[in-house]
Structures are given as structure tokens and as C-alpha cells.
Design a protein around this motif. Structure first.
Motif, PDB file in Angstrom:
ATOM      1  N   PHE B 194     -36.196  -1.621  22.020  1.00  0.00           N
ATOM      2  CA  PHE B 194     -36.368  -1.938  20.607  1.00  0.00           C
ATOM      3  C   PHE B 194     -35.181  -1.503  19.768  1.00  0.00           C
ATOM      4  O   PHE B 194     -34.740  -2.235  18.877  1.00  0.00           O
ATOM      5  CB  PHE B 194     -37.665  -1.317  20.076  1.00  0.00           C
ATOM      6  CG  PHE B 194     -38.877  -2.115  20.445  1.00  0.00           C
ATOM      7  CD1 PHE B 194     -39.762  -1.651  21.394  1.00  0.00           C
ATOM      8  CD2 PHE B 194     -39.110  -3.347  19.873  1.00  0.00           C
ATOM      9  CE1 PHE B 194     -40.859  -2.406  21.765  1.00  0.00           C
ATOM     10  CE2 PHE B 194     -40.211  -4.110  20.229  1.00  0.00           C
ATOM     11  CZ  PHE B 194     -41.091  -3.633  21.194  1.00  0.00           C
ATOM     12  N   MET B 195     -34.659  -0.334  20.026  1.00  0.00           N
ATOM     13  CA  MET B 195     -33.483   0.093  19.256  1.00  0.00           C
ATOM     14  C   MET B 195     -32.311  -0.837  19.543  1.00  0.00           C
ATOM     15  O   MET B 195     -31.488  -1.127  18.668  1.00  0.00           O
ATOM     16  CB  MET B 195     -33.131   1.535  19.583  1.00  0.00           C
ATOM     17  CG  MET B 195     -34.166   2.575  19.132  1.00  0.00           C
ATOM     18  SD  MET B 195     -35.147   2.113  17.708  1.00  0.00           S
ATOM     19  CE  MET B 195     -35.715   3.679  17.112  1.00  0.00           C
ATOM     20  N   GLY B 196     -32.245  -1.314  20.782  1.00  0.00           N
ATOM     21  CA  GLY B 196     -31.206  -2.272  21.113  1.00  0.00           C
ATOM     22  C   GLY B 196     -31.372  -3.593  20.396  1.00  0.00           C
ATOM     23  O   GLY B 196     -30.395  -4.185  19.907  1.00  0.00           O
ATOM     24  N   LEU B 197     -32.597  -4.057  20.296  1.00  0.00           N
ATOM     25  CA  LEU B 197     -32.848  -5.296  19.568  1.00  0.00           C
ATOM     26  C   LEU B 197     -32.471  -5.143  18.105  1.00  0.00           C
ATOM     27  O   LEU B 197     -31.882  -6.030  17.496  1.00  0.00           O
ATOM     28  CB  LEU B 197     -34.326  -5.675  19.686  1.00  0.00           C
ATOM     29  CG  LEU B 197     -34.797  -6.239  21.039  1.00  0.00           C
ATOM     30  CD1 LEU B 197     -36.313  -6.356  21.052  1.00  0.00           C
ATOM     31  CD2 LEU B 197     -34.158  -7.581  21.324  1.00  0.00           C
ATOM     32  N   ALA B 198     -32.830  -4.010  17.532  1.00  0.00           N
ATOM     33  CA  ALA B 198     -32.555  -3.794  16.108  1.00  0.00           C
ATOM     34  C   ALA B 198     -31.070  -3.644  15.837  1.00  0.00           C
ATOM     35  O   ALA B 198     -30.576  -4.108  14.804  1.00  0.00           O
ATOM     36  CB  ALA B 198     -33.310  -2.557  15.627  1.00  0.00           C
ATOM     37  N   ALA B 199     -30.369  -2.989  16.744  1.00  0.00           N
ATOM     38  CA  ALA B 199     -28.957  -2.690  16.504  1.00  0.00           C
ATOM     39  C   ALA B 199     -28.027  -3.732  17.094  1.00  0.00           C
ATOM     40  O   ALA B 199     -26.832  -3.735  16.785  1.00  0.00           O
ATOM     41  CB  ALA B 199     -28.615  -1.311  17.091  1.00  0.00           C
ATOM     42  N   GLY B 200     -28.542  -4.601  17.945  1.00  0.00           N
ATOM     43  CA  GLY B 200     -27.677  -5.590  18.572  1.00  0.00           C
ATOM     44  C   GLY B 200     -26.950  -5.055  19.793  1.00  0.00           C
ATOM     45  O   GLY B 200     -25.891  -5.577  20.160  1.00  0.00           O
ATOM     46  N   VAL B 201     -27.493  -4.022  20.415  1.00  0.00           N
ATOM     47  CA  VAL B 201     -26.892  -3.453  21.618  1.00  0.00           C
ATOM     48  C   VAL B 201     -27.805  -3.746  22.804  1.00  0.00           C
ATOM     49  O   VAL B 201     -28.955  -3.311  22.810  1.00  0.00           O
ATOM     50  CB  VAL B 201     -26.710  -1.920  21.472  1.00  0.00           C
ATOM     51  CG1 VAL B 201     -26.094  -1.340  22.741  1.00  0.00           C
ATOM     52  CG2 VAL B 201     -25.848  -1.593  20.258  1.00  0.00           C
ATOM     53  N   PRO B 202     -27.339  -4.468  23.809  1.00  0.00           N
ATOM     54  CA  PRO B 202     -28.185  -4.705  24.989  1.00  0.00           C
ATOM     55  C   PRO B 202     -28.634  -3.389  25.593  1.00  0.00           C
ATOM     56  O   PRO B 202     -27.871  -2.412  25.606  1.00  0.00           O
ATOM     57  CB  PRO B 202     -27.246  -5.465  25.927  1.00  0.00           C
ATOM     58  CG  PRO B 202     -26.236  -6.100  25.028  1.00  0.00           C
ATOM     59  CD  PRO B 202     -26.034  -5.127  23.905  1.00  0.00           C
ATOM     60  N   PRO B 203     -29.852  -3.301  26.088  1.00  0.00           N
ATOM     61  CA  PRO B 203     -30.371  -2.026  26.597  1.00  0.00           C
ATOM     62  C   PRO B 203     -29.580  -1.454  27.760  1.00  0.00           C
ATOM     63  O   PRO B 203     -29.733  -0.281  28.092  1.00  0.00           O
ATOM     64  CB  PRO B 203     -31.813  -2.338  26.990  1.00  0.00           C
ATOM     65  CG  PRO B 203     -31.892  -3.806  27.085  1.00  0.00           C
ATOM     66  CD  PRO B 203     -30.873  -4.363  26.165  1.00  0.00           C
ATOM     67  N   THR B 204     -28.746  -2.268  28.404  1.00  0.00           N
ATOM     68  CA  THR B 204     -27.928  -1.758  29.501  1.00  0.00           C
ATOM     69  C   THR B 204     -26.590  -1.224  29.017  1.00  0.00           C
ATOM     70  O   THR B 204     -25.782  -0.732  29.826  1.00  0.00           O
ATOM     71  CB  THR B 204     -27.666  -2.872  30.520  1.00  0.00           C
ATOM     72  OG1 THR B 204     -27.082  -3.985  29.839  1.00  0.00           O
ATOM     73  CG2 THR B 204     -28.947  -3.302  31.215  1.00  0.00           C
ATOM     74  N   ARG B 205     -26.332  -1.294  27.704  1.00  0.00           N
ATOM     75  CA  ARG B 205     -24.999  -0.939  27.201  1.00  0.00           C
ATOM     76  C   ARG B 205     -24.979   0.301  26.313  1.00  0.00           C
ATOM     77  O   ARG B 205     -24.023   0.553  25.607  1.00  0.00           O
ATOM     78  CB  ARG B 205     -24.424  -2.123  26.391  1.00  0.00           C
ATOM     79  CG  ARG B 205     -24.330  -3.449  27.133  1.00  0.00           C
ATOM     80  CD  ARG B 205     -23.154  -3.521  28.060  1.00  0.00           C
ATOM     81  NE  ARG B 205     -21.890  -3.446  27.342  1.00  0.00           N
ATOM     82  CZ  ARG B 205     -21.267  -4.493  26.793  1.00  0.00           C
ATOM     83  NH1 ARG B 205     -21.795  -5.691  26.862  1.00  0.00           N
ATOM     84  NH2 ARG B 205     -20.105  -4.337  26.158  1.00  0.00           N
TER      85      ARG B 205
END
Lengths: 147, 391
Positions: B194-205
Motif C-alpha cells: 500500500f505504501m508503494g501504491l501511494a508513493a509510486g514505488v514498486p514493492p520490490t524497490r
């Protein structure tokens, strides 16, 4: 309400959420309506929310919420301030002037995410000054690619 | 009878001391527990499941909820064509709410249910719910960025999170410029998804230190040697339980003019901003369960769990609405907005049987709603959960 489940493939049954189960009812009467502070004065009784989890490959929304810097506020030194304010001071992306509240908050019934996010409220908020604190923004204010 | 030689005094004392020491508890075999029901998934829902488990353990006959929390995506991985089994020492809870651990077979244990905060398709290799698997949305979990209590930082934006977690040491967002104090999770974590979705960072990155669980995220941030530089993220229920050592940051989403806490103030517990749409970072927790041809779980214990979860059944012994609130989750009946999909667009949704009064009373300790009962009717509105709701 009994719940049923919708699954992919050969099964196609819906699972309905049960947060609407019948509660004890009491006779209504005239008089002041008691509500908790902070909730909307209007409400709409809707149908029971039903999870129609009809998922097929590609149906699930792909969230591409690429951050876009739109904050135009500047502060002294860029240090964040805790603002215990009634409404956001910034000019939010409101609709026509009739929906613009104090400080630019959205003063009408929201129908979009942006309107919900910027709806006038008595809640406290703390503004983050993107322009002042994000030192690696592109010249046009956009975000550089990840390393 | 031959007389024994006298035991040296020191040896006798040592022997006596050994008798007085508590015997280390032998690990319990999970399968010896009464009516075990095995679950796996995210650690974000563990506080909720712990309270529910205590209620189930107090039933007659007791049910024992056994839960392993290696990460949200394990909830769906347990039901794929090549299911991941529960290993190690999952947790279970007594009727008194005491957490203990038990052991599963070395070959692992099949799960009866999964629990996760994100949709299954956010997990690697999962494009859809497998056939024969159902998903049940339940209470809302808010997701928090947080810092040590000693930090001076008050807010963060989605763009700032992009730099902090996507760039780490080179992100340039002071004071969060040291990856040693940027606490993250991995791609199986609903929080990171979810934080990745909000921030635009893929969860693997994500950059930083992998804390592996919500609880450890909080510990690492709270104990950071340089508090001002430390930052992490976790579910709100975990963060709220540790307000003495960590503090939630107000979150300012894209196109939002100010950052808001999940609650109306940084010290409140009312989750007002989640409930009315000002706070962007939230999602419903999901049960993942195998179902039969009738669309219902075949396992009667799983079926019972689903019925509690979706509100079909609520009893004085298992008052799941109250359980959700006490675990610092938000029952759907206290929400005024909803969304489809992970961090999808918000829309207004009024529950047909609201529980705003009960939520306020339990979450904050007070409510302006009038109490009611079978013998004390509401002057207006409808009596629900002992309070006069607006409708």
C-alpha cells in the motif's frame, strides 16, 4: 444475512458483506437527532453492500498513483508546521466558487477522491511543503525515475 | 541396607535449586489443541485475530485459532495450485487472551484460511483468485507512516515517500536520508504494497532495512539511535498500541492540500479521517477461504469464522463488531466512504446498519449518542449496539 462467496473460474457466487445485519429496532419519535460529533449531517440508506468479486484477469484495478507535486505553498525554511486549523489553508482543487470554503477547502458534497481529501473539516492537519523539502524534483516539478 | 555416602553440601544446594527452577514449557503440538483452525497471512491483522481468538477459545466447545504471520501474500499463496504450508511455531491464544506458540509437523500444516490487507493480485504470481477460493472483505485497516516519539517530524507527502523509500540515502528528503534508519518490509507485506501504491514505488524497490513484521518495524523505529532520521510504516492498530514510543505522521496525498492523521488529531483514536475520506491510506482486511461447489467453506470452523467476519453472525460471546473496534480496526458499519480495489477512488457509502456510536464509545471512551436497550427506547433514531444511531 447469509453470506455467499463469488469466486473465479467455474464458481460464480457472490459473497455479501454482513455489516448490515438487522439490529434491534426502536420506535422512532420526533425530537433532536443525537449524533457523534464530526459526522456528516446527511446520509443515505443504501442497499446492502455486496462483494461481487467477479474477477477475471485484468479486471482488478491497477493503481498507478504516480505522485504529482502540486503543493505551491512555501514556508520559512521549509520546516513543517503542525497546524491545528479548522480547514486546510491551501487552495484545494475545488470546483466552482460556490463549493470553495475557507482556505479553499471543498465545501460541497464530495463525489471524487480529490474532493473527499480536501473537504472542509474541523480535523487538524499538518502541511508538507513539497516545494521546499523535495530537493530532487525535476525542473518542471516532476519526479525523476527510481534509481 | 548400605548407607549412601553424604552428598557434598554445594551439590545438594545446586540440586535443590534445580528443583525450584521453573521447568521450560515443552512446545505444544498444534494438532493437540481443541478444534484448531489454521490461518496464515499478514501481521497487520494479528491484533484483530488475537482478540477474536480469545473469544473463540472461550466458546463451548472451544475453538483454537492458530495463526502464522509471515506476510500478507502468504494468505493467498496457501491456496494456489502449489500451496505454501504453515511452518515453524505459529501463535494461538487462550480464552484469557494469552498468546502462546505451538508446533506444526515438519512437513508443514495446510491452512484453513488466509488473512491479508491487500487484494490477491498485488501478490507476485497471482493474477486472480484461484478457482475454489473465496475472498471476504472485513474491517478496515489504516496504514501509517510513523517516526520515533522524539522526532520533530509531523507529516509526509506521497512525493516525499517516493524519494525516501525509493531512493534511500540519495533521496534528499531531510532528515530521512540514512537507509540504516529507513525501516521497510518486503514485497509480501500489505503495508509495503500500500505504501508503494501511494508513493509510486514498486514493492520490490523499497530502500532501507527489512523489519519483516509490523511489530518489528515499530521496535526498530522506536529504538533508532538517531530518532530524527528514523521512519517506518505499519498498520494503524499496531502503531496505535505503541504511541508511547512512536508517532504517526500526517499523510498528504497527491492533490491534497494538507496532511491528515488517521484520527482527527494526532492524539485521538476516533479514526475520523479514515472514516470520512480525508485519510487516503486504508484498506479492508480480507479473509481468503477455500469454498465448495456451493460457494461456502466446507470446513465448518472456517464457515463459522467467515460468518463472524462478514457480520452474518454476532453473539454476546463473539461480538465481532466490538472485537474489531477494540483491536483498533474500523468495522465497515463505522465507515462513511468506501472504495473498490487497492487505494481505489473514494465514494460515499452509508452503511445500512451504522455503528458510529459504538465505535466512538469504545475507540475514544465517549459518545454523544443516547444509550438505549430493550427497555429504554430511543427518542429518535434506531437502537443499535446499545446506542441511538441516527438511523
Amino acid at each position: 444475512m447469509r453470506a455467499t462467496i463469488l469466486t473465479l473460474g467455474a464458481l460464480a457466487l457472490a459473497l455479501s458483506l454482513g455489516c448490515d445485519k438487522a439490529e434491534e429496532a426502536a420506535p422512532t419519535d420526533s425530537g433532536p437527532i443525537v449524533r457523534d460529533v464530526g459526522f456528516a449531517d446527511t446520509h443515505t440508506v443504501t442497499d446492502t453492500p455486496v462483494v461481487t468479486d467477479v474477477q477475471t484477469p485484468g479486471d482488478n484495478p491497477v493503481i498507478t498513483d504516480t505522485p504529482v507535486v502540486t503543493d505551491v505553498q512555501t514556508t520559512d525554511g521549509g520546516a513543517p508546521d503542525v497546524q491545528a486549523i479548522d480547514v486546510p489553508a491551501d487552495t484545494g482543487p475545488a470546483d466552482a466558487g460556490s463549493c470553495e470554503g475557507d482556505g479553499g477547502c471543498f465545501a460541497c458534497t464530495p463525489t471524487s477522491s480529490v474532493q473527499f481529501l480536501n473537504r472542509c473539516t474541523t480535523a487538524s492537519c499538518a502541511r508538507f511543503d513539497n516545494a521546499a523539502r523535495l530537493t530532487r524534483l525535476n525542473a518542471d516539478g516532476g519526479l525523476p525515475p527510481l534509481p | 541396607m548400605a548407607r549412601r555416602p553424604p552428598v557434598p553440601l554445594l551439590g545438594a544446594a545446586a540440586a535443590l535449586a534445580a528443583l525450584l527452577l521453573p521447568v521450560a514449557a515443552q512446545a505444544v503440538d498444534c494438532n493437540t489443541l481443541t478444534n484448531p483452525i489454521y490461518g496464515t497471512g499478514g501481521s497487520a491483522q494479528k491484533p484483530l485475530l488475537a482478540l477474536l481468538a480469545a473469544r473463540l477459545a472461550a466458546l463451548s466447545p472451544p475453538r483454537t485459532l492458530v495463526y502464522s504471520s509471515p506476510g500478507a501474500c502468504f494468505a493467498i499463496n496457501a491456496f494456489t495450485a502449489t500451496p505454501t504450508r504453515i511452518t515453524g511455531t505459529p501463535s494461538y491464544w487462550t480464552a484469557g487472551g494469552v498468546e502462546a506458540t505451538c508446533t506444526v509437523p515438519v512437513t508443514g500444516q495446510a491452512a484453513d484460511f488466509g488473512c491479508m490487507g491487500n487484494s490477491v493480485t498485488q501478490c507476485a504470481g497471482i493474477t486472480a483468485l484461484p478457482a475454489g477460493v473465496g475472498e471476504v472483505e472485513g474491517p478496515v485497516t489504516a496504514w501509517n507512516f510513523f517516526v520515533p516519539a522524539a522526532s520533530s517530524q509531523q507529516s509526509i507527502s506521497s512525493a516525499a515517500a517516493y524519494f525516501v523509500f525509493g531512493f534511500g540515502n540519495t533521496g534528499g528528503v531531510a532528515p530521512w536520508t540514512n537507509e540504516a534508519f529507513i525501516i521497510r518490509r518486503d514485497e509480501n507485506s500489505a503495508a509495503q504494497i500500500f505504501m508503494g501504491l501511494a508513493a509510486g514505488v514498486p514493492p520490490t524497490r523499497f530502500r532501507g532495512v527489512d523489519a519483516m513484521t509490523n511489530g518489528r518495524s515499530i521496535s526498530l523505529v522506536a529504538m533508532a539511535g538517531t530518532p530524527e532520521q528514523a521512519i517506518g510504516f505499519a498498520s494503524a492498530d499496531n502503531v496505535d498500541a505503541n504511541r508511547a514510543t512512536v508517532r504517526t505522521l500526517a499523510y498528504q496525498h497527491t492533490d491534497q492540500s494538507c496532511g491528515y492523521w488517521p484520527d482527527s488529531t494526532v492524539t485521538s483514536f476516533d479514526k475520523a479521517n479514515v472514516r470520512d475520506g480525508h485519510y487516503w491510506l486504508w484498506s479492508p482486511a480480507r479473509l481468503i477461504v477455500p469454498v465448495g461447489s456451493d460457494g461456502q467453506p466446507s470446513n465448518p470452523l472456517t464457515r463459522e469464522l467467515v460468518n463472524y467476519w462478514n457480520g452474518s453472525v454476532e453473539t454476546p460471546e463473539v461480538p465481532f463488531t466490538e472485537v474489531q473496534i477494540r483491536s483498533r480496526s474500523i468495522p465497515q458499519c463505522a465507515m462513511q466512504v468506501w472504495r473498490n480495489g487497492d487505494l481505489g477512488a473514494l465514494y460515499s457509502r452509508a452503511p445500512s446498519a451504522p455503528c458510529n456510536c459504538l465505535f466512538s464509545q469504545i475507540a475514544t471512551g465517549s459518545t454523544t449518542c443516547a444509550p438505549c436497550s430493550a427497555t429504554t427506547a430511543c427518542a429518535t433514531g434506531v437502537c443499535r449496539h446499545g446506542y441511538c444511531e441516527a438511523y
